[in-house]
Every structure is written in C-alpha cells, then in structure tokens.
Design a protein around this motif. Structure first.
Motif, PDB file in Angstrom:
ATOM      1  N   PHE A 166      36.440  35.889  37.567  1.00  0.00           N
ATOM      2  CA  PHE A 166      37.301  34.256  38.474  1.00  0.00           C
ATOM      3  C   PHE A 166      38.045  34.775  39.041  1.00  0.00           C
ATOM      4  CE2 PHE A 166      40.773  31.764  38.664  1.00  0.00           C
ATOM      5  CZ  PHE A 166      40.410  30.479  38.886  1.00  0.00           C
ATOM      6  N   CYS A 167      38.894  35.745  39.256  1.00  0.00           N
ATOM      7  CA  CYS A 167      39.071  36.111  41.139  1.00  0.00           C
ATOM      8  C   CYS A 167      38.558  36.150  42.133  1.00  0.00           C
ATOM      9  CB  CYS A 167      40.170  37.527  40.444  1.00  0.00           C
ATOM     10  SG  CYS A 167      41.511  36.685  39.728  1.00  0.00           S
ATOM     11  N   THR A 168      37.154  36.981  41.155  1.00  0.00           N
ATOM     12  CA  THR A 168      35.563  36.947  42.743  1.00  0.00           C
ATOM     13  C   THR A 168      35.242  36.358  43.074  1.00  0.00           C
ATOM     14  OG1 THR A 168      36.122  40.041  41.864  1.00  0.00           O
ATOM     15  CG2 THR A 168      33.627  38.789  42.885  1.00  0.00           C
ATOM     16  N   GLY A 169      34.752  35.333  42.088  1.00  0.00           N
ATOM     17  CA  GLY A 169      34.023  33.894  42.638  1.00  0.00           C
ATOM     18  C   GLY A 169      35.294  33.462  43.182  1.00  0.00           C
ATOM     19  N   PHE A 170      36.775  33.015  43.119  1.00  0.00           N
ATOM     20  CA  PHE A 170      37.172  32.652  43.633  1.00  0.00           C
ATOM     21  C   PHE A 170      37.472  32.565  45.621  1.00  0.00           C
ATOM     22  CE2 PHE A 170      41.719  32.019  45.460  1.00  0.00           C
ATOM     23  CZ  PHE A 170      41.867  30.310  45.601  1.00  0.00           C
ATOM     24  N   LEU A 171      36.770  34.124  45.226  1.00  0.00           N
ATOM     25  CA  LEU A 171      37.335  34.424  46.945  1.00  0.00           C
ATOM     26  C   LEU A 171      36.142  34.431  47.453  1.00  0.00           C
ATOM     27  CD1 LEU A 171      39.296  38.159  46.199  1.00  0.00           C
ATOM     28  CD2 LEU A 171      40.235  35.590  47.909  1.00  0.00           C
ATOM     29  N   TYR A 190      35.075  38.191  51.571  1.00  0.00           N
ATOM     30  CA  TYR A 190      34.134  39.224  51.416  1.00  0.00           C
ATOM     31  C   TYR A 190      34.711  40.914  51.272  1.00  0.00           C
ATOM     32  CZ  TYR A 190      31.409  34.620  51.542  1.00  0.00           C
ATOM     33  OH  TYR A 190      31.358  33.043  51.573  1.00  0.00           O
ATOM     34  N   VAL A 191      35.322  41.301  51.846  1.00  0.00           N
ATOM     35  CA  VAL A 191      35.528  42.350  52.034  1.00  0.00           C
ATOM     36  C   VAL A 191      36.226  42.249  50.111  1.00  0.00           C
ATOM     37  CG1 VAL A 191      36.910  44.294  53.036  1.00  0.00           C
ATOM     38  CG2 VAL A 191      34.965  42.773  53.911  1.00  0.00           C
ATOM     39  N   LEU A 192      37.260  42.024  50.482  1.00  0.00           N
ATOM     40  CA  LEU A 192      38.195  41.538  49.350  1.00  0.00           C
ATOM     41  C   LEU A 192      37.509  41.229  47.721  1.00  0.00           C
ATOM     42  CD1 LEU A 192      41.613  40.834  51.022  1.00  0.00           C
ATOM     43  CD2 LEU A 192      40.663  42.805  49.854  1.00  0.00           C
ATOM     44  N   ALA A 193      36.520  40.786  48.180  1.00  0.00           N
ATOM     45  CA  ALA A 193      35.763  39.817  47.158  1.00  0.00           C
ATOM     46  C   ALA A 193      35.235  40.900  45.793  1.00  0.00           C
ATOM     47  CB  ALA A 193      34.671  39.032  47.487  1.00  0.00           C
TER      48      ALA A 193
END
Length: 129
Positions: free
Chosen positions: A75-80, A42-45
């Motif tokens: 997309f990358c944020t959603g994946f995280l 969640y911090v890296l999202a």
C-alpha cells in the motif's frame, strides 16, 4: 525466474539513464526544478516493500502469518508511485510547471520505477524449500 545476463544489465541501465535524462530535461528546458521531486518518490517507493518483506514471518506452513505487514508495504509503495505520477499533474494544473515538463517527468519517472522493478525481478534470489 529469468536470469540476468550482461545484456540485461546494460539494457536496464540504459533505460534508467533515459528516465533520469527525461526528468532532468523536464526541469532544465523550462527552468523550473520542481519535477525533481518525482525522482525522490520513485527512489523511495521500493523502501516500504523492502522493510515490510524483512519484517514478515517467512513461515511456510501458515500462509497468512505475515500478510498484513506485506499488504501495508504494498500500500505504501503504491501510494508513493501514484504520488510520483500525480505530483507533476498537480504542478502542471496549478501553473507551476509546463504541461510538456509534466509529461516528460511522468514518462521519465515511470521508466525509472519500471527499471527498479525489473532489477528486482531479475536479481531476486530463488527460495528453496
């Protein structure tokens, strides 16, 4: 856009602290510290959105000029975010952590990410044309 006041900052800080408390309690109450990986996701999202929004071309005349890089960041944020929800479920299903710890970790993680999104919305700079 709404403006952020002192009450907003205090309320969001309280919700963030509550989210971290739930994640830490999900680890400490059951003596398994695997749910702390949720905090990292969640911090890296927000990082992919931040990087891709700075790489996109902010051209007002052509709207589709930086849409692909922005979509990649989303997309990358959603994946995280999905990984932060699915990781405790997988750990609980495999028997590594208790089901109650998984629920506490998911709720705490969603509170953390919701607070990060809210901070971003309240402190977003207005763009002038």
């Amino acid at each position: 856009m709404p403006t952020a006041g002192l009450k907003t900052i205090i309320a969001l800080s309280f919700v963030l602290a509550l989210g971290f408390l739930l994640v830490i309690l999900s680890c400490a109450l059951y003596s398994k510290y695997h749910p702390l990986l949720v905090v990292a996701t969640y911090v890296l999202a927000p990082v992919p959105n931040w990087i891709c929004s700075h790489c996109a071309n902010p051209d007002d005349f052509v709207e589709s000029s930086g849409a692909a890089i922005l979509d990649l960041g989303r997309f990358c944020t959603g994946f995280l975010v999905v990984m932060g929800i699915a990781l405790p479920v997988v750990l609980a299903h495999s028997g590594i952590i208790a089901t109650a710890a998984a629920v506490m970790s998911i709720v705490g993680g969603l509170l953390i990410y919701g607070t990060i999104i809210s901070f971003g919305q309240f402190f977003q700079e207005e763009q002038e044309f």
